[in-house]
Design a protein around this motif. Structure first.
Motif, mmCIF file in Angstrom:
data_model
loop_
_atom_site.group_PDB
_atom_site.id
_atom_site.type_symbol
_atom_site.label_atom_id
_atom_site.label_comp_id
_atom_site.label_asym_id
_atom_site.label_seq_id
_atom_site.Cartn_x
_atom_site.Cartn_y
_atom_site.Cartn_z
ATOM 1 N N VAL A 30 0.874 -1.167 0.000
ATOM 2 C CA VAL A 30 0.000 0.000 0.000
ATOM 3 C C VAL A 30 0.912 1.217 0.000
ATOM 4 C CG1 VAL A 30 -1.761 1.285 1.263
ATOM 5 C CG2 VAL A 30 -1.803 -1.233 1.277
ATOM 6 N N LEU A 31 0.712 2.110 -0.952
ATOM 7 C CA LEU A 31 1.573 3.281 -1.079
ATOM 8 C C LEU A 31 1.038 4.438 -0.238
ATOM 9 C CD1 LEU A 31 2.224 3.220 -4.943
ATOM 10 C CD2 LEU A 31 3.758 2.442 -3.130
ATOM 11 N N LEU A 32 1.902 5.014 0.579
ATOM 12 C CA LEU A 32 1.553 6.171 1.390
ATOM 13 C C LEU A 32 2.158 7.431 0.764
ATOM 14 C CD1 LEU A 32 1.112 3.740 3.311
ATOM 15 C CD2 LEU A 32 1.844 5.221 5.193
ATOM 16 N N GLU A 33 1.394 8.506 0.770
ATOM 17 C CA GLU A 33 1.885 9.766 0.218
ATOM 18 C C GLU A 33 2.681 10.541 1.270
ATOM 19 O OE1 GLU A 33 1.892 10.699 -2.887
ATOM 20 O OE2 GLU A 33 0.827 8.866 -3.483
ATOM 21 N N LYS A 34 3.209 11.681 0.860
ATOM 22 C CA LYS A 34 4.167 12.425 1.684
ATOM 23 C C LYS A 34 3.579 12.932 3.000
ATOM 24 C CE LYS A 34 7.680 16.055 1.389
ATOM 25 N NZ LYS A 34 7.459 16.587 2.747
ATOM 26 N N THR A 35 2.377 13.505 2.966
ATOM 27 C CA THR A 35 1.815 14.104 4.178
ATOM 28 C C THR A 35 1.640 13.086 5.291
ATOM 29 O OG1 THR A 35 0.684 15.841 2.916
ATOM 30 C CG2 THR A 35 -0.128 15.399 5.140
ATOM 31 N N ILE A 36 0.999 11.954 4.971
ATOM 32 C CA ILE A 36 0.775 10.940 6.007
ATOM 33 C C ILE A 36 2.093 10.301 6.442
ATOM 34 C CG2 ILE A 36 0.293 9.080 4.368
ATOM 35 C CD1 ILE A 36 -1.742 7.996 6.389
ATOM 36 N N LEU B 135 -7.758 7.650 2.462
ATOM 37 C CA LEU B 135 -7.967 7.258 1.071
ATOM 38 C C LEU B 135 -8.643 8.400 0.309
ATOM 39 C CD1 LEU B 135 -7.840 4.921 -1.061
ATOM 40 C CD2 LEU B 135 -10.184 4.372 -0.366
ATOM 41 N N PHE B 136 -9.681 9.001 0.902
ATOM 42 C CA PHE B 136 -10.368 10.122 0.270
ATOM 43 C C PHE B 136 -9.448 11.331 0.122
ATOM 44 C CE2 PHE B 136 -14.433 8.053 1.729
ATOM 45 C CZ PHE B 136 -14.911 7.815 0.438
ATOM 46 N N LYS B 137 -8.495 11.462 1.048
ATOM 47 C CA LYS B 137 -7.523 12.557 0.965
ATOM 48 C C LYS B 137 -6.381 12.245 -0.003
ATOM 49 C CE LYS B 137 -8.109 14.400 5.672
ATOM 50 N NZ LYS B 137 -7.407 14.630 6.976
ATOM 51 N N LYS B 138 -6.447 11.064 -0.612
ATOM 52 C CA LYS B 138 -5.441 10.589 -1.555
ATOM 53 C C LYS B 138 -4.068 10.436 -0.901
ATOM 54 C CE LYS B 138 -7.845 12.406 -5.598
ATOM 55 N NZ LYS B 138 -7.756 13.244 -6.815
ATOM 56 N N GLN B 139 -4.078 10.044 0.371
ATOM 57 C CA GLN B 139 -2.839 9.760 1.085
ATOM 58 C C GLN B 139 -2.495 8.272 1.055
ATOM 59 O OE1 GLN B 139 -0.552 12.042 2.552
ATOM 60 N NE2 GLN B 139 -1.794 13.248 1.137
ATOM 61 N N LEU B 140 -3.428 7.444 0.612
ATOM 62 C CA LEU B 140 -3.225 6.009 0.419
ATOM 63 C C LEU B 140 -3.765 5.637 -0.951
ATOM 64 C CD1 LEU B 140 -4.690 4.682 3.803
ATOM 65 C CD2 LEU B 140 -2.296 5.120 3.327
ATOM 66 N N ASN B 141 -3.179 4.634 -1.588
ATOM 67 C CA ASN B 141 -3.675 4.239 -2.907
ATOM 68 C C ASN B 141 -4.723 3.125 -2.842
ATOM 69 O OD1 ASN B 141 -1.811 2.203 -2.214
ATOM 70 N ND2 ASN B 141 -1.353 1.759 -4.363
ATOM 71 N N LYS B 142 -4.841 2.452 -1.683
ATOM 72 C CA LYS B 142 -5.848 1.401 -1.520
ATOM 73 C C LYS B 142 -5.964 1.053 -0.043
ATOM 74 C CE LYS B 142 -2.401 -2.149 -2.631
ATOM 75 N NZ LYS B 142 -2.039 -3.259 -3.538
ATOM 76 N N HIS C 121 4.163 1.146 2.326
ATOM 77 C CA HIS C 121 5.380 1.746 1.801
ATOM 78 C C HIS C 121 5.361 3.246 2.052
ATOM 79 C CE1 HIS C 121 8.555 1.499 -1.637
ATOM 80 N NE2 HIS C 121 8.891 2.356 -0.700
ATOM 81 N N LEU C 122 6.200 3.684 2.988
ATOM 82 C CA LEU C 122 6.301 5.094 3.318
ATOM 83 C C LEU C 122 6.882 5.879 2.138
ATOM 84 C CD1 LEU C 122 7.760 4.569 6.890
ATOM 85 C CD2 LEU C 122 5.424 5.270 6.353
ATOM 86 N N TRP C 123 6.375 7.077 1.948
ATOM 87 C CA TRP C 123 6.811 7.916 0.822
ATOM 88 C C TRP C 123 8.295 8.271 0.942
ATOM 89 C CZ3 TRP C 123 9.108 12.678 0.404
ATOM 90 C CH2 TRP C 123 9.106 13.272 -0.857
ATOM 91 N N HIS C 124 8.958 8.353 -0.205
ATOM 92 C CA HIS C 124 10.323 8.870 -0.243
ATOM 93 C C HIS C 124 10.571 9.470 -1.615
ATOM 94 C CE1 HIS C 124 11.539 5.447 -2.755
ATOM 95 N NE2 HIS C 124 10.943 4.652 -1.892
ATOM 96 N N LYS C 125 11.583 10.283 -1.721
ATOM 97 C CA LYS C 125 11.954 10.848 -3.014
ATOM 98 C C LYS C 125 12.334 9.722 -3.965
ATOM 99 C CE LYS C 125 13.643 15.254 -1.177
ATOM 100 N NZ LYS C 125 14.819 16.163 -1.031
#
Length: 260
Positions: A119-125, A148-155, A233-237
Motif C-alpha cells: 500500500v503506497l503512502l503519500e508524503k503528508t501521512i 484514502l479520500f484525501k489521496k494519502q493512500l492508494n488502496k 510503503h512510506l513515501w520517499h523521493k
C-alpha cells in the motif's frame, strides 16, 4: 520453522524505527530480524542499538561500507547471517500489519517463493507517522478510509479483506510484473542454491526480478502474497534510476538466453 526477516536500509532511521516497531507488534513472535545496512551512518547504528537493547526480538545489524547502491550484496551478507529456515525480505521504509509474519507463514510451502504487494503512502501521512516516531496500527486502520479520500493512500481493502491460501495464488510461469523486493519470501536453502542476489546488478532496479527469475529457473515456483501480506510503503523521493535500464537489460538477456 524459524523465520528471518531481512530489512534493507540506507540512512532512513525515522522510517526504520517505524518498521521495527511494527514488527515488534506481531501476532506471531517466531522470527528474528536482520538489518541489511547498505552503509548508513551513526544515526542508524544508534537506532538499531536502541532496538536491540529495548525490544524482545532478536536483532542483528549487518553493515558494509558505503560504496554506492549495493543492495544485492548487503542482502546476501544478511542471508549468510540468517539463522532461519525461511527468509522474508522487507525494505526499511515498509511498515507491516500485525499479522504479517502469521500470513507469510500460512503461505509458505516447500518449493515455492512468495511475492507480496504494498500500500503506497503519500508524503503528508508519511511525514506525520515518521515525525511522531510511533507506529499505531489500530489508529492507522481507523483513519484509512479518510486518508484514502484525501489521496494519502492508494488502496485500503487489503487491510480488511484477507484471502486465504489457494491454488489461484500460484503462477504457472515466470512473469516480471508485480515483483516487489520490499515484500518477498523464500526458503534460505533455495536462495543459497542460486547464490542469492546477483551482485553485478549495482544501483537501483531489477535485482528483485532477477532473483525471482533465477529461483524460477531453479525449479522454485512463485506464489502471490497479495490480499494477505500487504506492507505500507512510506513515501520517499524517487531513487536515482540511472542504472535501472542497464540492470533491466542484464535480466532480459538472461531470460532470452534461457528461452533459446
Amino acid at each position: 520453522m524459524k523465520i528471518s526477516v531481512i530489512i534493507a536500509t540506507y540512512n532512513r532511521p525515522d522510517a526504520l524505527d517505524i518498521v521495527l516497531q511494527s514488527l515488534e507488534k506481531q501476532t506471531d513472535k517466531g522470527f528474528e530480524i536482520i538489518i541489511a545496512d547498505d552503509g548508513s551512518g551513526s544515526e542508524t547504528r544508534e537506532l538499531v542499538t536502541h532496538h536491540i537493547n529495548k525490544r524482545k526480538n532478536t536483532i542483528q545489524h549487518v553493515w558494509h561500507e558505503d560504496l554506492g547502491f549495493r543492495l544485492a550484496q548487503i542482502r546476501n551478507l544478511a542471508t549468510q547471517s540468517a539463522r532461519g529456515d525461511y527468509l522474508i525480505f522487507l525494505d526499511g521504509d515498509c511498515a507491516v500489519q500485525p499479522d504479517f509474519i502469521e500470513q507469510h507463514k500460512k503461505l509458505s510451502e516447500p518449493g515455492y517463493m512468495v511475492t507480496g504487494s504494498r500500500v503506497l503512502l503519500e508524503k503528508t501521512i508519511t511525514d506525520q507517522i515518521c515525525s511522531s516516531r510511533e507506529w499505531n496500527y489500530d489508529d492507522f486502520k481507523a483513519k484509512a478510509l479518510v486518508n484514502l479520500f484525501k489521496k494519502q493512500l492508494n488502496k485500503i481493502l487489503p487491510l480488511y479483506i484477507k484471502i486465504p491460501n489457494n491454488l489461484f495464488r500460484k503462477y504457472k510461469k515466470f512473469e516480471w510484473r508485480r515483483i516487489k523486493g520490499c515484500n518477498l519470501a523464500c526458503w534460505k536453502n533455495d536462495a543459497l542454491k542460486i547464490n542469492g542476489f546477483d551482485e553485478t546488478l549495482i544501483g537501483w532496479g531489477h535485482e528483485d526480478a532477477d532473483f525471482v527469475f533465477r529461483l524460477n529457473e531453479a525449479g522454485i515456483k512463485r506464489k502471490s502474497g497479495a490480499w494477505s501480506t500487504e506492507v505500507f510503503h512510506l513515501w520517499h523521493k524517487m531513487a536515482n534510476k540511472e542504472n535501472a535500464e542497464k540492470n533491466a537489460a542484464i535480466v532480459r538477456a538472461k531470460i532470452l538466453a534461457k528461452a533459446k
